[in-house]
Every structure is written in structure tokens, then in C-alpha cells.
Write an enzyme that holds these catalytic residues in place. Sequence first.
Site, PDB file in Angstrom:
ATOM      1  CE  LYS A  84      -4.004  -1.762   2.558  1.00  0.00           C
ATOM      2  NZ  LYS A  84      -5.003  -1.516   1.507  1.00  0.00           N
ATOM      3  CG  ASP A 140      -7.699  -4.715   7.116  1.00  0.00           C
ATOM      4  OD1 ASP A 140      -8.894  -4.458   6.864  1.00  0.00           O
ATOM      5  OD2 ASP A 140      -6.958  -5.333   6.324  1.00  0.00           O
ATOM      6  NE  ARG A 191     -10.970  -9.608  -2.274  1.00  0.00           N
ATOM      7  CZ  ARG A 191     -11.283  -8.690  -3.181  1.00  0.00           C
ATOM      8  NH1 ARG A 191     -11.646  -9.039  -4.399  1.00  0.00           N
ATOM      9  NH2 ARG A 191     -11.265  -7.409  -2.875  1.00  0.00           N
TER      10      ARG A 191
HETATM   11  N1  BES Z   1      -8.315  -3.622   4.248  1.00  0.00           N
HETATM   12  C1  BES Z   1      -8.397  -3.236   2.884  1.00  0.00           C
HETATM   13  C2  BES Z   1      -9.675  -2.466   2.576  1.00  0.00           C
HETATM   14  C3  BES Z   1      -9.746  -1.047   3.080  1.00  0.00           C
HETATM   15  C4  BES Z   1      -8.996  -0.061   2.472  1.00  0.00           C
HETATM   16  C5  BES Z   1     -10.595  -0.724   4.082  1.00  0.00           C
HETATM   17  C6  BES Z   1      -9.105   1.238   2.916  1.00  0.00           C
HETATM   18  C7  BES Z   1     -10.714   0.584   4.507  1.00  0.00           C
HETATM   19  C8  BES Z   1      -9.965   1.567   3.920  1.00  0.00           C
HETATM   20  C9  BES Z   1      -8.368  -4.460   1.990  1.00  0.00           C
HETATM   21  O1  BES Z   1      -7.599  -5.509   2.424  1.00  0.00           O
HETATM   22  C10 BES Z   1      -7.796  -3.994   0.688  1.00  0.00           C
HETATM   23  O2  BES Z   1      -6.677  -3.610   0.681  1.00  0.00           O
HETATM   24  N2  BES Z   1      -8.598  -4.061  -0.368  1.00  0.00           N
HETATM   25  C11 BES Z   1      -8.179  -3.605  -1.640  1.00  0.00           C
HETATM   26  C12 BES Z   1      -8.723  -4.553  -2.661  1.00  0.00           C
HETATM   27  C13 BES Z   1      -8.185  -4.328  -4.037  1.00  0.00           C
HETATM   28  C14 BES Z   1      -6.726  -4.689  -4.098  1.00  0.00           C
HETATM   29  C15 BES Z   1      -8.979  -5.146  -5.006  1.00  0.00           C
HETATM   30  C16 BES Z   1      -8.715  -2.198  -1.847  1.00  0.00           C
HETATM   31  O3  BES Z   1      -9.838  -1.917  -1.418  1.00  0.00           O
HETATM   32  O4  BES Z   1      -7.988  -1.368  -2.389  1.00  0.00           O
HETATM   33 ZN    ZN Z   2      -7.313  -5.648   4.404  1.00  0.00          ZN
HETATM   34 MN    MN Z   3      -5.579  -5.336   1.836  1.00  0.00          MN
END
Ligand code: BES
Ligand code: ZN
Ligand code: MN
Length: 489
Positions: free
Chosen positions: A274, A285, A348
Site C-alpha cells: 500500500k 483492518d 477474502r
Molecule cells: N483492508 C483493505 C480495505 C480497506 C482499504 C478498508 C481502505 C478501509 C480503507 C483491503 O484488504 C484492501 O486492501 N482491499 C483492496 C482490494 C483491491 C486490491 C482489489 C482495496 O480496497 O484497495
Molecule cells: Zn485488508
Molecule cells: Mn488489503
Amino acid sequence: MQFTAKVTDISKQRTACAILAVDAKNKLTDSGNAIDKASNGALSKLLKRGDLGSATASTLLIPMLEGSVERVLLVRASKNSVNQAEFRKLASASAKAVTGFKEATSYLTELSVIEADTDWQAQQLTLNAGLASYKFTRCLSDAKPNPLEKFTVHVADKKLLNTAQKGVELGNAQALGSNIARELGNLPGNICTPSYLASEAKALAKKHAKLTTTVLDNKKMESMGMGAFMSVAKGSDEPAALIAMNYKGGKTGDKPIVLVGKGITFDTGGISLKPGMAMDEMKFDMCGAASVFGVMHALVEMQAPVNVVCIVAAAENMPSGRASKPGDIVTSMAGKTIEILNTDAEGRLVLCDALTYAGKFKPSVVIDVATLTGACVIALGNHATGLYANQDKLAQDLLAAGETTGDRAWQMPLWDEYHTALKSNFADLQNIGGREAGSVTAACFLSQFATEYNWAHLDIAGSAWNSGAAKGATGRPVPLLLQYILNKK
Ligand code: BES
Ligand code: ZN
Ligand code: MN
């Protein structure tokens, strides 16, 4: 904190602060009028001067020099009959204004609320007071918790006392559960690790005879074929844990409600790292896990007559020499192969194996709770939790529970058309769809592992915590879940 419903007489009620409503025309309720009279019209004089703001839920604190009431908190309502949303606002604003006192009594029950009874009012006042009294102090060198210890809900009529008490009990459970969830959520990733969550779950079971906790470690998960879960866990030096808390408060043989929480104690994104901005917030998370912990705490504490299993899929998502890489293909416990196109879509991956594991408990329903997608925040902001379900009755019940508590959800589709985004050239499915409908495709992914039972998925990415100056976990969707579970019996 101690909550009670009580028929009080304000002229005799000893309280540090009495909370009283005033309508837009400066009209007080019965108890307000009684205090006004006893103080030679002090309240009406102040109101006439315009000391209380005209905006709904404005508050004014007035010290009283005589009588049993030490202070009065006036709260602006629009009318003496208000809708549920306004009552909630009044409950929340007034609760926040009294957290500096040891004790308070609320007379907001003297307002009538459209389509809501005393039971609901008592529940809302209690929930909001309980939430307002929470403060994260654990990591401060000089910790001063909020003083509020006792909160009384005034009941106008003895005949309503029973129903008010029920409302207080539910609101109390919801506040307690939410605050437990907030505390776990707010803890940093270096304290709240998967092992920490496992030891908390074991400690809770030690205290309650009807609760048992089992923890599966990496080795066990590996041997059970949880390749998707392990693909996330293996990048971290922190051992992962699949935690199951089994509470048997209901009839033997009654199928349990199974809650599954995403417990990524820190999400760096893994090799699909990230960006650095606000990455600290990825300590949240595990808020799905925290919420099912909160629900479990509340249920055992109130000895609820229900069978509930809470499963927590706990792992840390880290980049390392042992971490999964984009393109890696793993086999889930259900047997489906998954191409990991983005290691940041890890929720997931841990959840799909946890959902397969959930089937072993022969559930009546399974509800997973997860901070699953940034896309859900884009779609719904932080007001609504995203709700998905493979059974309409379940969806309706959860939506209704959310409306009642004010911890609201909004239903999203799981249509076949969306599933095509998960087609892989190399495996049974891939772990990401495209840029479009990211919350929906994530839910579609999960749904493919929840085919054997009634299932709902709550995407709490927007609702689980606040950013900015008020950064902190909200405890959602604990109120919704407890409302749903306790309504059912
Ligand atoms: N924990 C994150 C989702 C998230 C991001 C929650 C920001 C709250 C704020 C999750 O694990 C994630 O990183 N999801 C990705 C999925 C993507 C790679 C398809 C996302 O949402 O960017
Ligand atoms: Zn996550
Ligand atoms: Mn993630």
C-alpha cells in the site's frame, strides 16, 4: 458503567445533572417545568435570553444552586414529538455533554418519538451514554478515563418501567460490546497481534462456563488445507490464528448463528504494498474481528439464551521473502484454486477458508464482518455498512436491526453478471475483479464459498472507524448484530 430505568420525581431526584429537552418555541417538558418553577423561572429566563442555541441538539449546561438537581443540561429539540433520527441526535449530544460528571439522569423520555416506544427510547439513551463514556487510555502514560459511572433513564409512568428496563438492558449490551470492539480496534498492530486476539478469546472462555474457545495454529490450518488463509499468513513473522468461540446459551440442538470476523491485525498490502499515506489506519483492518469479539462479550455477560459461534480469521499481511506474489495460485480448503493477482486483496483469502470452516458448525446463518474494500467507502461513505446476502429474509432482518439501532446498513447486489469479473485464465477464480464495483466483486468472491448455508456479508470498511481529528474505532456493527441476534429469540 451502571444503567437504570427508574420512575423519578425531579424535585427529589439527587443527580449531578438532569438532561431536559426544550422545543423550538422554548417549551420545556413536565420535569423541566417543575425545575423551572422551583427555581423561580431561572430556566425560562435563560431561554428567553437566547442562551440555548436554536440548532437541533444544541446544549446548555446550567449549574443549580438549590435543590436536589446540581445541574441541568438543556437540549434543543424541534418539537415535543420528534422522529427517531432526531431523538438519536439528542441522545448522542446530551450524552457527550455529561461525560465529565460521575452520574446523570435523562428526562428525554418525556419527548414522544414517532413510531417508537419507551423500550426504544431507553435503549437509545443507554447506548449513546455508554458510547460517549468510552475513551482510549490504554497507551497513555497518564490515563484519566471519563468519570461517568452511572446513568439513569427517567420513566414517566410505572406501567412503562418493565419495558424501559428491557430497553436499558439491550442498550447496555450494545454499548458494552461496541466499546470492547473499539478498544481492540484502537490497539496498535504491535500489541494487537493474532496471538493477542487468541489469548483474549481464551481468557473470555475461562471466565464463562458456557463458552469454549479453540485456536487453530498455522500448522493445523495447513494440515486442514487452508491454502488461501495460509497464503496471507506466511508472509509474516507473527503466527496466524483461526479462533472459534462457541457459546451455548440456548437450547441444545438449536443451530447456532455463526459470525465470522476479518482479523487482519495489520494490512500493509503485502508484496502489492500500500502507499504510505494513512497506512497506520490499517491497524483497524481487524475491526470485523473486534466486532464479533464485542458481540460475544455482550452475549456471555448478559447470559443471552442463544447459541452463537464467533470465528476470527487473524493474520498479519506483510511483504517478505516468504510472502505470496502476484500470480501465485493457491488451493482453498473448499478445493477451489485461486490466482492471487493482488496480495492486498487478502481479506477474502483468509475469509474464504474461514467460511468453509464455519460450515462445520451446522449454522442456521453465517454472517461475516469485514473491513473488506476501499471501494465500499467510495460507494457508501461512512454512514452505511455494505450488506450482501444470499437469502432475502436474512437481508431484511439485518436491515431492520440496523434501522432500529441507528447502526445502518444498505443492501448491495450479488448478481451473476458481477461474477464474471472473477474469471481467471489460470485458476478456478482470481482474487480481484476490475476497478469497477470493487465491493460487489469482493462479496461475489466470498459468496462462492458460502453456498451451503444462509449467509450475509457486512463490508464495514467505511463504518468501522473514523479518520481525521476523531480518529478511532466506532464499534460498528456491534449494535446491529446484537439487535439482530437478540430480536431473534
Ligand atoms: N483492508 C483493505 C480495505 C480497506 C482499504 C478498508 C481502505 C478501509 C480503507 C483491503 O484488504 C484492501 O486492501 N482491499 C483492496 C482490494 C483491491 C486490491 C482489489 C482495496 O480496497 O484497495
Ligand atoms: Zn485488508
Ligand atoms: Mn488489503
